[in-house]
Design a protein around this motif. Structure first.
Motif, PDB file in Angstrom:
ATOM      1  N   LYS A 168       0.969  -1.371  -0.031  1.00 21.29           N
ATOM      2  CA  LYS A 168       0.001  -0.156   0.072  1.00 21.29           C
ATOM      3  C   LYS A 168       0.880   1.045   0.051  1.00 21.29           C
ATOM      4  CE  LYS A 168      -3.909  -2.147   2.478  1.00 21.29           C
ATOM      5  NZ  LYS A 168      -4.972  -2.098   3.855  1.00 21.29           N
ATOM      6  N   ARG A 169       1.915   1.215   0.684  1.00 21.72           N
ATOM      7  CA  ARG A 169       2.839   2.521   0.940  1.00 21.72           C
ATOM      8  C   ARG A 169       3.446   2.563  -0.378  1.00 21.72           C
ATOM      9  NH1 ARG A 169       5.648   1.703   6.881  1.00 21.72           N
ATOM     10  NH2 ARG A 169       3.666   1.591   7.967  1.00 21.72           N
ATOM     11  N   THR A 170       3.725   1.606  -1.004  1.00 24.85           N
ATOM     12  CA  THR A 170       4.484   1.694  -2.394  1.00 24.85           C
ATOM     13  C   THR A 170       3.658   2.392  -3.402  1.00 24.85           C
ATOM     14  OG1 THR A 170       5.924  -0.344  -1.863  1.00 24.85           O
ATOM     15  CG2 THR A 170       5.777   0.282  -4.235  1.00 24.85           C
ATOM     16  N   VAL A 171       2.403   1.670  -3.480  1.00 28.91           N
ATOM     17  CA  VAL A 171       1.440   2.244  -4.482  1.00 28.91           C
ATOM     18  C   VAL A 171       1.266   3.801  -4.186  1.00 28.91           C
ATOM     19  CG1 VAL A 171      -0.744   2.111  -4.751  1.00 28.91           C
ATOM     20  CG2 VAL A 171       0.320   0.239  -4.932  1.00 28.91           C
ATOM     21  N   LYS A 172       1.265   4.176  -2.914  1.00 30.07           N
ATOM     22  CA  LYS A 172       0.859   5.616  -2.571  1.00 30.07           C
ATOM     23  C   LYS A 172       2.013   6.394  -3.051  1.00 30.07           C
ATOM     24  CE  LYS A 172      -0.436   8.476   1.309  1.00 30.07           C
ATOM     25  NZ  LYS A 172      -1.035   8.652   2.706  1.00 30.07           N
ATOM     26  N   GLU A 173       3.281   6.020  -2.910  1.00 33.43           N
ATOM     27  CA  GLU A 173       4.475   6.856  -2.904  1.00 33.43           C
ATOM     28  C   GLU A 173       4.796   7.040  -4.400  1.00 33.43           C
ATOM     29  OE1 GLU A 173       9.052   7.403  -1.320  1.00 33.43           O
ATOM     30  OE2 GLU A 173       7.685   5.947  -0.330  1.00 33.43           O
ATOM     31  N   LEU A 174       4.478   6.058  -5.170  1.00 35.94           N
ATOM     32  CA  LEU A 174       4.657   5.957  -6.774  1.00 35.94           C
ATOM     33  C   LEU A 174       3.469   6.587  -7.474  1.00 35.94           C
ATOM     34  CD1 LEU A 174       6.721   2.685  -6.949  1.00 35.94           C
ATOM     35  CD2 LEU A 174       7.498   5.004  -7.276  1.00 35.94           C
ATOM     36  N   ASN A 175       2.457   6.830  -6.590  1.00 31.44           N
ATOM     37  CA  ASN A 175       1.195   7.297  -7.411  1.00 31.44           C
ATOM     38  C   ASN A 175       0.582   6.522  -8.439  1.00 31.44           C
ATOM     39  OD1 ASN A 175      -1.022   9.429  -7.575  1.00 31.44           O
ATOM     40  ND2 ASN A 175       0.172  10.293  -9.146  1.00 31.44           N
ATOM     41  N   MET A 176       0.484   4.994  -7.902  1.00 32.86           N
ATOM     42  CA  MET A 176       0.239   4.162  -8.982  1.00 32.86           C
ATOM     43  C   MET A 176      -1.400   3.787  -8.880  1.00 32.86           C
ATOM     44  SD  MET A 176       3.106   1.129  -8.139  1.00 32.86           S
ATOM     45  CE  MET A 176       2.431   0.037  -9.431  1.00 32.86           C
ATOM     46  N   GLU A 177      -1.868   3.633  -9.924  1.00 30.73           N
ATOM     47  CA  GLU A 177      -3.344   3.279 -10.173  1.00 30.73           C
ATOM     48  C   GLU A 177      -3.788   2.131  -9.385  1.00 30.73           C
ATOM     49  OE1 GLU A 177      -3.758   1.915 -14.605  1.00 30.73           O
ATOM     50  OE2 GLU A 177      -4.080   3.617 -14.260  1.00 30.73           O
ATOM     51  N   GLU A 178      -2.749   0.964  -9.360  1.00 26.40           N
ATOM     52  CA  GLU A 178      -3.236  -0.199  -8.818  1.00 26.40           C
ATOM     53  C   GLU A 178      -3.307  -0.258  -7.400  1.00 26.40           C
ATOM     54  OE1 GLU A 178      -1.186  -0.764 -12.872  1.00 26.40           O
ATOM     55  OE2 GLU A 178      -0.528   0.138 -10.898  1.00 26.40           O
ATOM     56  N   SER A 179      -3.920  -1.387  -6.815  1.00 27.46           N
ATOM     57  CA  SER A 179      -4.185  -1.409  -5.435  1.00 27.46           C
ATOM     58  C   SER A 179      -2.667  -2.190  -4.893  1.00 27.46           C
ATOM     59  CB  SER A 179      -5.339  -2.125  -4.956  1.00 27.46           C
ATOM     60  OG  SER A 179      -5.155  -3.417  -5.280  1.00 27.46           O
ATOM     61  N   GLY A 180      -2.511  -1.951  -3.530  1.00 26.46           N
ATOM     62  CA  GLY A 180      -1.570  -2.784  -3.127  1.00 26.46           C
ATOM     63  C   GLY A 180      -1.427  -4.445  -3.307  1.00 26.46           C
ATOM     64  N   SER A 181      -2.731  -5.032  -3.252  1.00 25.33           N
ATOM     65  CA  SER A 181      -3.046  -6.533  -3.572  1.00 25.33           C
ATOM     66  C   SER A 181      -2.540  -6.555  -4.942  1.00 25.33           C
ATOM     67  CB  SER A 181      -4.209  -6.920  -3.223  1.00 25.33           C
ATOM     68  OG  SER A 181      -5.442  -6.199  -3.815  1.00 25.33           O
ATOM     69  N   GLU A 182      -3.049  -5.829  -6.046  1.00 23.93           N
ATOM     70  CA  GLU A 182      -2.863  -5.827  -7.376  1.00 23.93           C
ATOM     71  C   GLU A 182      -1.503  -5.803  -7.738  1.00 23.93           C
ATOM     72  OE1 GLU A 182      -7.043  -4.326  -9.416  1.00 23.93           O
ATOM     73  OE2 GLU A 182      -5.443  -2.749  -8.785  1.00 23.93           O
ATOM     74  N   LEU A 183      -0.741  -4.684  -6.928  1.00 23.24           N
ATOM     75  CA  LEU A 183       0.700  -4.751  -7.468  1.00 23.24           C
ATOM     76  C   LEU A 183       1.464  -6.045  -6.769  1.00 23.24           C
ATOM     77  CD1 LEU A 183       3.682  -3.283  -7.858  1.00 23.24           C
ATOM     78  CD2 LEU A 183       3.236  -2.269  -5.705  1.00 23.24           C
ATOM     79  N   LEU A 184       1.038  -6.754  -5.740  1.00 26.39           N
ATOM     80  CA  LEU A 184       1.688  -7.809  -5.072  1.00 26.39           C
ATOM     81  C   LEU A 184       1.465  -8.890  -6.362  1.00 26.39           C
ATOM     82  CD1 LEU A 184       3.302  -9.383  -3.276  1.00 26.39           C
ATOM     83  CD2 LEU A 184       1.214  -9.962  -2.045  1.00 26.39           C
ATOM     84  N   ALA A 185       0.142  -9.120  -6.882  1.00 27.73           N
ATOM     85  CA  ALA A 185      -0.096 -10.201  -7.617  1.00 27.73           C
ATOM     86  C   ALA A 185       0.513  -9.905  -9.165  1.00 27.73           C
ATOM     87  CB  ALA A 185      -1.677  -9.786  -8.041  1.00 27.73           C
ATOM     88  N   LYS A 186       0.866  -8.768  -9.423  1.00 27.16           N
ATOM     89  CA  LYS A 186       1.584  -8.413 -10.636  1.00 27.16           C
ATOM     90  C   LYS A 186       2.910  -8.916 -10.494  1.00 27.16           C
ATOM     91  CE  LYS A 186       2.192  -6.672 -14.845  1.00 27.16           C
ATOM     92  NZ  LYS A 186       1.587  -7.300 -15.889  1.00 27.16           N
ATOM     93  N   HIS A 187       3.660  -8.616  -9.304  1.00 25.45           N
ATOM     94  CA  HIS A 187       5.010  -8.890  -8.877  1.00 25.45           C
ATOM     95  C   HIS A 187       5.207 -10.398  -8.986  1.00 25.45           C
ATOM     96  CE1 HIS A 187       8.675  -9.585  -6.936  1.00 25.45           C
ATOM     97  NE2 HIS A 187       8.335 -10.190  -5.969  1.00 25.45           N
TER      98      HIS A 187
END
Length: 201
Positions: free
Chosen positions: A63-82
């Motif tokens: 969640k913090r990563t998404v917020k700092e990088l101003n991403m449109e994905e949610s935290g769970s979506e970022l993890l799934a992509k990774h």
């Protein structure tokens, strides 16, 4: 080359398996126009390391990563992509099995969160073939000299009897201080060539 290597340490993410945070950061860089270094410093060194050191839970780190990088994905979506990038490096896996059959002790060493660690280990049943250590359980980073001292003590070997391959050069300095042989992994062909020379196999 005359060596007395007894223990070979393979990095779990980036060598034994492909699809590390480097791949995730390349994807983020391409999509959002950030430099790779900027992404990697935030994603890996800052937020992921906090999770891998048990300072925050993984979901919060995402969640913090998404917020700092101003991403449109949610935290769970970022993890799934990774995690979608991750797959077994079959060439390295087969080589590690060959080395084990020749009598070398094999250790897969990882700095990771419990969820990601267990997912990859279980997906390929890696614990059936090799010893595995997640530095999360030690509350240490892989690059910490105490991590390598722990490994040397646990396996009753000297630094000079250990070969350590990783795709992150910053994990090597402290290992080298203990006499450990290190190799920066870039591709399998060059790695196999170097290892054949080191071990005279």
């Amino acid at each position: 080359m005359d060596t007395k290597i007894k223990l070979i340490i393979f990095d779990l993410y980036g060598v034994m398996s492909m699809g590390s945070y480097k791949d995730t950061c390349r994807w983020i860089s391409k999509k959002y126009g950030h430099s790779f270094k900027y992404c990697y410093d935030i994603v890996y060194h800052k937020h992921f390391t906090d999770a891998a050191m048990a300072r925050v839970v993984e979901s919060e780190a995402c969640k913090r990563t998404v917020k700092e990088l101003n991403m449109e994905e949610s935290g769970s979506e970022l993890l799934a992509k990774h995690m979608s990038f991750q797959k077994l490096n079959k060439s390295v896996f087969d080589l590690a099995l060959q080395l084990k059959n020749k009598g070398y002790k094999i250790l897969l060493l990882s700095k990771n969160t419990p969820g990601q660690f267990k997912n990859l280990v279980n997906k390929y049943s890696l614990d059936k073939y090799f010893d595995i250590q997640n530095t999360y359980d030690l509350r240490l980073e892989k690059k910490d000299i105490r991590t390598m001292k722990y490994v040397l003590k646990n396996y009753k070997v000297k630094g000079s009897e250990v070969f350590f391959v990783d795709d992150q050069e910053f994990n090597f300095p402290n290992a080298k201080k203990l006499g450990v042989h290190t190799y920066l992994y870039k591709n399998f062909k060059d790695f196999r060539k170097y290892l054949n020379k080191l071990l005279s196999i």
